[in-house]
Write a protein that holds these residues in place. Structure first.
Motif, short mmCIF file in Angstrom:
data_model
loop_
_atom_site.label_atom_id
_atom_site.label_comp_id
_atom_site.label_asym_id
_atom_site.label_seq_id
_atom_site.Cartn_x
_atom_site.Cartn_y
_atom_site.Cartn_z
N LYS A 180 -31.82 22.73 -26.90
CA LYS A 180 -32.51 21.50 -27.32
C LYS A 180 -33.51 21.79 -28.43
O LYS A 180 -33.56 21.08 -29.44
N GLN A 181 -34.29 22.85 -28.28
CA GLN A 181 -35.27 23.23 -29.31
C GLN A 181 -34.55 23.55 -30.62
O GLN A 181 -34.99 23.17 -31.70
N TRP A 182 -33.43 24.25 -30.52
CA TRP A 182 -32.65 24.61 -31.70
C TRP A 182 -32.10 23.36 -32.39
O TRP A 182 -32.15 23.24 -33.62
N LEU A 183 -31.60 22.41 -31.60
CA LEU A 183 -31.09 21.17 -32.17
C LEU A 183 -32.21 20.37 -32.84
O LEU A 183 -32.00 19.74 -33.88
N GLN A 184 -33.40 20.38 -32.23
CA GLN A 184 -34.52 19.64 -32.82
C GLN A 184 -34.92 20.21 -34.18
O GLN A 184 -35.44 19.49 -35.02
N SER A 185 -34.66 21.50 -34.38
CA SER A 185 -34.94 22.10 -35.69
C SER A 185 -33.72 22.00 -36.61
O SER A 185 -33.65 22.68 -37.62
N ASP A 186 -32.76 21.15 -36.22
CA ASP A 186 -31.53 20.93 -36.98
C ASP A 186 -30.72 22.22 -37.11
O ASP A 186 -30.10 22.48 -38.14
N CYS A 187 -30.76 23.06 -36.07
CA CYS A 187 -30.01 24.33 -36.01
C CYS A 187 -30.35 25.23 -37.21
O CYS A 187 -29.49 25.89 -37.78
N ARG A 188 -31.64 25.23 -37.56
CA ARG A 188 -32.12 26.00 -38.71
C ARG A 188 -31.88 27.50 -38.54
O ARG A 188 -31.47 28.18 -39.47
N ASP A 189 -32.16 28.03 -37.33
CA ASP A 189 -31.95 29.46 -37.10
C ASP A 189 -30.46 29.75 -36.91
O ASP A 189 -29.69 28.89 -36.50
N SER A 190 -30.08 30.98 -37.20
CA SER A 190 -28.66 31.37 -37.11
C SER A 190 -28.19 31.41 -35.66
O SER A 190 -28.98 31.55 -34.73
N VAL A 191 -26.89 31.31 -35.51
CA VAL A 191 -26.26 31.44 -34.19
C VAL A 191 -26.61 32.80 -33.59
O VAL A 191 -26.93 32.89 -32.40
N ASP A 192 -26.55 33.84 -34.41
CA ASP A 192 -26.87 35.19 -33.92
C ASP A 192 -28.28 35.27 -33.36
O ASP A 192 -28.50 35.88 -32.30
N LYS A 193 -29.24 34.67 -34.05
CA LYS A 193 -30.62 34.72 -33.58
C LYS A 193 -30.78 33.98 -32.25
O LYS A 193 -31.43 34.47 -31.34
N ILE A 194 -30.18 32.80 -32.14
CA ILE A 194 -30.30 32.03 -30.90
C ILE A 194 -29.61 32.76 -29.75
O ILE A 194 -30.12 32.82 -28.63
N ALA A 195 -28.45 33.36 -30.02
CA ALA A 195 -27.74 34.13 -29.00
C ALA A 195 -28.61 35.29 -28.53
O ALA A 195 -28.72 35.55 -27.32
N GLU A 196 -29.24 35.97 -29.46
CA GLU A 196 -30.11 37.10 -29.12
C GLU A 196 -31.29 36.65 -28.25
O GLU A 196 -31.63 37.29 -27.25
N THR B 221 -23.31 36.61 -22.82
CA THR B 221 -22.88 37.73 -23.65
C THR B 221 -22.51 37.17 -25.01
O THR B 221 -22.11 36.00 -25.13
N PRO B 222 -22.62 37.98 -26.05
CA PRO B 222 -22.25 37.49 -27.38
C PRO B 222 -20.82 36.96 -27.45
O PRO B 222 -20.54 35.99 -28.14
N GLU B 223 -19.91 37.57 -26.70
CA GLU B 223 -18.51 37.19 -26.72
C GLU B 223 -18.30 35.72 -26.39
O GLU B 223 -17.45 35.04 -26.98
N TYR B 224 -19.07 35.19 -25.44
CA TYR B 224 -18.91 33.80 -25.03
C TYR B 224 -20.00 32.89 -25.59
O TYR B 224 -19.78 31.70 -25.78
N LEU B 225 -21.15 33.44 -25.85
CA LEU B 225 -22.28 32.63 -26.30
C LEU B 225 -22.16 32.21 -27.75
O LEU B 225 -22.42 31.05 -28.09
N LYS B 226 -21.76 33.11 -28.64
CA LYS B 226 -21.70 32.78 -30.07
C LYS B 226 -20.72 31.65 -30.39
O LYS B 226 -21.06 30.75 -31.15
N PRO B 227 -19.51 31.66 -29.81
CA PRO B 227 -18.63 30.51 -30.09
C PRO B 227 -19.20 29.19 -29.57
O PRO B 227 -19.06 28.16 -30.21
N TYR B 228 -19.88 29.25 -28.42
CA TYR B 228 -20.50 28.05 -27.86
C TYR B 228 -21.59 27.52 -28.80
O TYR B 228 -21.62 26.34 -29.12
N LEU B 229 -22.45 28.41 -29.27
CA LEU B 229 -23.53 27.99 -30.17
C LEU B 229 -22.98 27.52 -31.51
O LEU B 229 -23.48 26.55 -32.09
#
Length: 192
Positions: A168-184, A96-104
């Protein structure tokens, strides 16, 4: 805490901080004990008083970073056994966004440590960090869904490895995409 204990822990913190700063600029394979000691302003014998290897230092740093992350959730129990018992099946989503966004966000802020930890996943025994979550949260949820016990380990492996694959994919792109996008993306994949 005695003065000697305080000094010991402050020195370890300086070594940890120096190591994390060096990780921001280079891969772990190219970091030397000498560099860590120079940056932390300690001598080699002090480093070896605290750690046997740089791998031990990395393990402690990962543990420290995870403790910092978990402190965010203090007082915000992710899921309790009472909640699991009373919740409907539709309410038992952990993504859920409530727990996922702070983690990301936390991963993004500490991406150098997490990139290194992913590469060294097996040697750091990172899977032990999830044992408590498996037994206290995910297994009871799967039980409520009436998933047979002999299938749960496979489902948990799929769930965790899938989430870690996205991270892992997000980290390989140096976290280029936003937290919101990855959470979604994670919520879409898990809920399908």
């Amino acid at each position: 805490m005695t003065k000697a204990e305080s000094k010991y822990f402050n020195t370890a913190k300086r070594i940890d901080t120096a190591f994390l700063e060096l990780l921001e600029g280079k891969d772990i394979e190219y970091i030397t004990v000498k560099e860590i000691c120079e940056k932390a302003e300690v001598n080699r014998s002090t480093f070896y008083l605290h750690y046997e290897t740089i791998g031990d230092l990395l393990s402690e740093c990962v543990e420290y970073v995870n403790e910092q992350f978990m402190s965010y959730y203090e007082g915000k129990s992710l899921v309790t056994s009472e909640y699991i018992d009373k919740a409907t099946l539709d309410q038992l989503f952990l993504i859920t966004p409530e727990y996922l966004k702070p983690y990301l966000s936390f991963i993004q802020q500490h991406k150098s440590v997490f990139k290194t930890a992913l590469v060294k996943y097996k040697s750091l025994r990172m899977e032990t960090l999830y044992d408590r979550m498996f037994s206290n949260v995910l297994n009871p949820i799967l039980e409520k869904y009436e998933i047979p016990a002999d299938e749960r380990d496979y489902i948990l492996a799929f769930y965790i490895d899938g989430c870690m694959g996205i991270i892992k994919q997000w980290l390989q792109s140096d976290c280029r995409d936003s937290v919101d996008k990855i959470a979604e993306i994670m919520m879409k994949v898990i809920r399908r």
